[in-house]
Structure formats: C-alpha cells, structure tokens
Design an enzyme around this catalytic site. Structure first.
Site, PDB file in Angstrom:
ATOM      1  N   HIS A  10      41.759  49.759  42.838  1.00  0.00           N
ATOM      2  CA  HIS A  10      40.972  50.867  43.387  1.00  0.00           C
ATOM      3  C   HIS A  10      40.566  51.735  42.196  1.00  0.00           C
ATOM      4  CE1 HIS A  10      43.901  50.229  46.749  1.00  0.00           C
ATOM      5  NE2 HIS A  10      42.913  50.582  47.552  1.00  0.00           N
ATOM      6  N   ASP A  15      43.271  54.078  41.089  1.00  0.00           N
ATOM      7  CA  ASP A  15      44.501  53.473  40.526  1.00  0.00           C
ATOM      8  C   ASP A  15      44.440  53.475  39.012  1.00  0.00           C
ATOM      9  OD1 ASP A  15      44.922  52.546  43.130  1.00  0.00           O
ATOM     10  OD2 ASP A  15      44.361  50.475  42.649  1.00  0.00           O
TER      11      ASP A  15
HETATM   12  C1  XLS Z   1      46.416  49.193  53.077  1.00  0.00           C
HETATM   13  C2  XLS Z   1      45.492  48.215  52.546  1.00  0.00           C
HETATM   14  C3  XLS Z   1      44.987  48.508  51.139  1.00  0.00           C
HETATM   15  C4  XLS Z   1      43.752  47.701  50.849  1.00  0.00           C
HETATM   16  C5  XLS Z   1      42.943  48.190  49.707  1.00  0.00           C
HETATM   17  O1  XLS Z   1      47.090  48.973  54.067  1.00  0.00           O
HETATM   18  O2  XLS Z   1      46.088  46.968  52.608  1.00  0.00           O
HETATM   19  O3  XLS Z   1      45.998  48.247  50.208  1.00  0.00           O
HETATM   20  O4  XLS Z   1      44.068  46.365  50.628  1.00  0.00           O
HETATM   21  O5  XLS Z   1      42.436  49.453  49.913  1.00  0.00           O
END
Ligand code: XLS
Ligand code: NI
Ligand code: NI
Length: 438
Positions: free
Chosen positions: A103, A106
């Site tokens: 992300h 991140d």
């Molecule tokens: C949360 C989601 C997140 C997505 C990416 O539950 O799995 O991690 O994969 O935003």
C-alpha cells in the site's frame, strides 16, 4: 547491501520433504515443472509489505507502541522508511519469492499535505525501483490505503462528503501511476471503509452510485495512462465496517455488471474473507472463474473459533486442494498470483519468525498445488464430471440450450415417453479419490 535484522538468515533453499531445517523449503521447489510451468510460475507467490514490515504486534487490547522491536519503528519517519525498505528487500532476497505487494502508506509516511505525502512516496519508491532492477522481486500489485487515516472514517468513495472522495481519487491516481512505473501486474482496491455501520445514517443507493463512478474513473485512468495490468476488487463481508459493499464474489459481480465494468475489473479473493462471508474458499474461486472475473488470491487462513480476519499463514494443505483444483481447471493465473496477506502471531517477536512463517506458507501452497495437479492429471474426477453431464452434450441437452420452449419440451416428454431416474452423486467415492492424492 546494508546489514538488517534479517541478515543472519542464509538464503532459503529447497531441501525436500525430509529436511528438518526450519529455514528450508520442503515442497516449494521453485523450478520444478508442473502442468507445463514451474511451480514459481504457477503459484506466483508474493510477500506483502504491511503485515511483515509495518504491523508491530498490536491488538485492540494493547494500548501504546509496538510489541515487536524493529529499528524502523522509531526515529525520523523518512529515515525509518528507508531502513524499512532496506530490510524488506533483504527479506525478499533471502526468501526468494518472485513478487511483492504494497500500500502507498506502508512504504512511505503520510505527510502534512497530499503534495508532501506524494513526495515521500516518490522518494522511497525511486529507491524501490532500483532495488527491483538489482535482482529484487517483481510487483504483483500496488494499492492505496484508503482506510487508516481518520478522514476515511465514513468511507473513501462512499463517503457522504465529496471532498473525501476527491482525496481518495487523488491518492489512487498516484498509487496507480507508481504501480505502472514499477511494472505491477495488477492494481488492487480493497474497500475496507466502503460500507456502513448503520443504515440510519446511510443512503445506500447513493453510496453505490458513488462507488460505481469511482471504479469507472479508475478504469478510465488505467486506459489513459496505458497501464497493462488488471484492476482487482478484493471482496470482504465486514471488518472494519459492519457491512462492506464488496461482500463476496457474487455481490461484486452484480455491482460490476450494474455499472458496466464486468469486463474491466476482476477479483482478488482472500481465503479468510471467503470464509467470513459464509462461503468456502473454493466456492469463491469457482464462482469467480464461472463468471469470468477470477484475478488473484490473498493467501491466508482464519481460525474456526474466532470470527474475524486473523490473517494467519496457510498451514493446512489438504484444505486448499479443492481451490487449487478449481484454479487448475480454469487454466491457472494470468496476471494474478498468491499474495501472503498473512501475519505471524503477536508472540512471534523475532524477525526470523516471519521468515519461518513464509516458509511454512509457501510449502503449504506448493504441497496443495502438487496434490491438486496429480489429482487433475489422473483424470479420475474429470472423467466422473464428463459422464455426469454427458446428457447436456447430447441431442436433448443441446436442443434445450439452443432455446427449446416449454411447449417443445412438454411434447418431447410425451412423445418419447421420458421417465428419467435418479442417479447417485457418489460424493464419498469422490472424496476418497481426493484423499488418495493428498
Ligand atoms: C484486509 C485486506 C487488505 C487488502 C489490501 O482485510 O485483506 O489487507 O488485501 O488492502
Ligand atoms: Ni487482503
Ligand atoms: Ni484481509
């Protein structure tokens, strides 16, 4: 390469099923050819940035700072982001998986304005781009975090305030352009806050239209900049909101069809989200394949006694065989892959625990894939299916699918004296066949 918290770990290699080395693969032999491609090409596994390098071991009962001690959890935010990136690429190199995912927030800290946030991201991803060129992993997908900052409390695209929508759009534009620049194979939208807490303060129809427009704008931008990857929506029924609009694969398909996007957008199916929505993982994969929107997988697992998204590493290969079989029947991935959207338990505080978790996870996927491939190649289940539906390939079945009316069929039954008898579904025999292969 600078020394990091992972540097004491040697490069992880395949040693075969009898190895007792906790830092060796027992099933994931990356170069082994299965069904015409290597295991690495079939599984396309990825490490996710957020759980592995960003999460500090907090849970809702642990107030305050991080439980894990990592050098990038303190200090000036951009210097910390650089340390984190070095550590992440050191980790990637030791594990040797072909892909990673991130992300925007991140990898680089949020700044005081959008301009500053973008500049932070640019500075860090310039370094990431060089590391990727110097033998680092490829990018399976990028995404924007539209759920952590308080401005997204009531939704991003589905916020009652259009200024929040605009902010989210600006963030996605930047993250999508970087995903393209880094050669990403996909771009993901997970609508964590795209839902509601109560209908008392929500105009559902309006929010769906906002969301439909947002997704269309993302697709338009993808074409404008010539991004060749796939746009993926990641279904999840709830958490953090009480009800998320992307509830499950079938709901997402209905949404895409309503806004004319079913040929443009596919799904990223997460194992634990599938089970939270009351389905099996294989059901979600099979549904997406049947509807023509299968894209990618977030590999993890839940806990049967805990009803939330625990994001544990996969460790039960038998449970994954049916979904792997669906994947194989579908012809495998195109742009998708298997991203470990998984984190260690919070008492696993050592950096090495994260590597061992990924080793177990990838071995579990590899073992499940090998079993499903053997099952598929034996033809035993496929033969049963062919026989079971043979009538539909015959004259009557073809006539029905060709448009036979109720009148036609009533006549056929009477003229031919049809009196069909029930036949066994043989579920236990089929389950026994599966068990012979796992
Ligand atoms: C949360 C989601 C997140 C997505 C990416 O539950 O799995 O991690 O994969 O935003
Ligand atoms: Ni996910
Ligand atoms: Ni999740």
């Amino acid at each position: 390469m600078t020394t990091t918290v992972y540097s004491h770990v040697p490069e992880i290699r395949y040693e075969g099923p009898d190895s007792r080395n906790p830092l060796a693969f027992r099933w994931y032999d990356a170069g082994r050819v299965v069904l015409g491609k290597t295991l690495a090409e079939q599984l396309r596994p990825a490490v996710c940035y957020w759980h592995t390098f960003v999460w500090g071991g907090q849970d809702p009962f642990a107030l305050g700072g991080n439980l894990f001690e990592r050098p990038w959890f303190s200090g000036e935010p951009m210097a910390a982001a650089r340390l984190k990136l070095d550590a992440a690429f050191d980790f990637f190199g030791r594990l040797g998986l072909p892909y990673w995912c991130f992300h925007d927030r991140d990898v680089a800290p949020e700044g005081a304005s959008l301009r500053e946030s973008n500049a932070n991201l640019d500075a860090i991803l310039e370094v990431a781009a060089r590391k990727m060129q110097d033998g680092g992993p490829k990018l399976l997908w990028g995404t924007a975090n539209l759920f952590s900052h308080p401005r997204y409390m009531s939704g991003a695209a589905t916020n009652p305030d259009p200024e929040v929508y605009a902010y989210a759009a600006a963030q996605v534009k930047h993250a999508l352009e970087w995903t393209q620049r880094l050669g990403g194979a996909n771009y993901v939208l997970w609508g964590g806050r795209e839902g509601y807490e109560t209908l008392l303060n929500t105009q559902l129809r309006r929010e769906l239209d906002q969301y439909g427009r947002f997704l269309a704008a993302v697709v338009e931008h993808k074409h404008r900049i010539g991004f060749g990857g796939t746009i993926l929506i990641e279904p999840k029924p709830q958490e953090p909101t009480k009800h998320q609009y992307d509830y499950d694969v079938a709901t997402v398909y209905g949404f895409l069809a309503r806004y004319g996007l079913e040929d443009e957008v596919r799904v990223n199916i997460e194992v634990n989200h599938a089970t939270l929505s009351g389905h099996s993982f294989e059901h979600e994969v099979a549904t997406a394949c049947a509807l023509g929107i299968f894209g990618s997988i977030d590999a993890n697992r839940g806990d049967e006694q805990l009803g939330w998204d625990t994001d544990q590493f996969p460790n039960n290969h038998v449970s994954l065989v049916p979904a792997m079989l669906e994947l194989i029947r579908h012809g495998g991935f195109t742009t998708g892959g298997m991203n470990f959207d998984a984190k260690v338990r919070r008492q696993s505080i050592d950096p090495q625990d994260q590597l061992e978790a990924h080793v177990g996870g990838i071995d579990t996927l590899a073992r499940a894939y090998l079993a499903a491939a053997a099952l598929y190649e034996s033809g035993e289940l496929e033969r049963v299916l062919t026989e079971r539906y043979a009538g539909w390939d015959g004259a009557l079945g073809q006539r029905i699918l060709g448009g036979a009316t109720l009148d036609d069929l009533a006549q056929t039954v009477q003229q031919q004296g049809l009196d069909p008898r029930q036949r066994s579904g043989r579920q236990e025999r089929l389950e026994n066949i599966v068990n012979r292969h796992v």
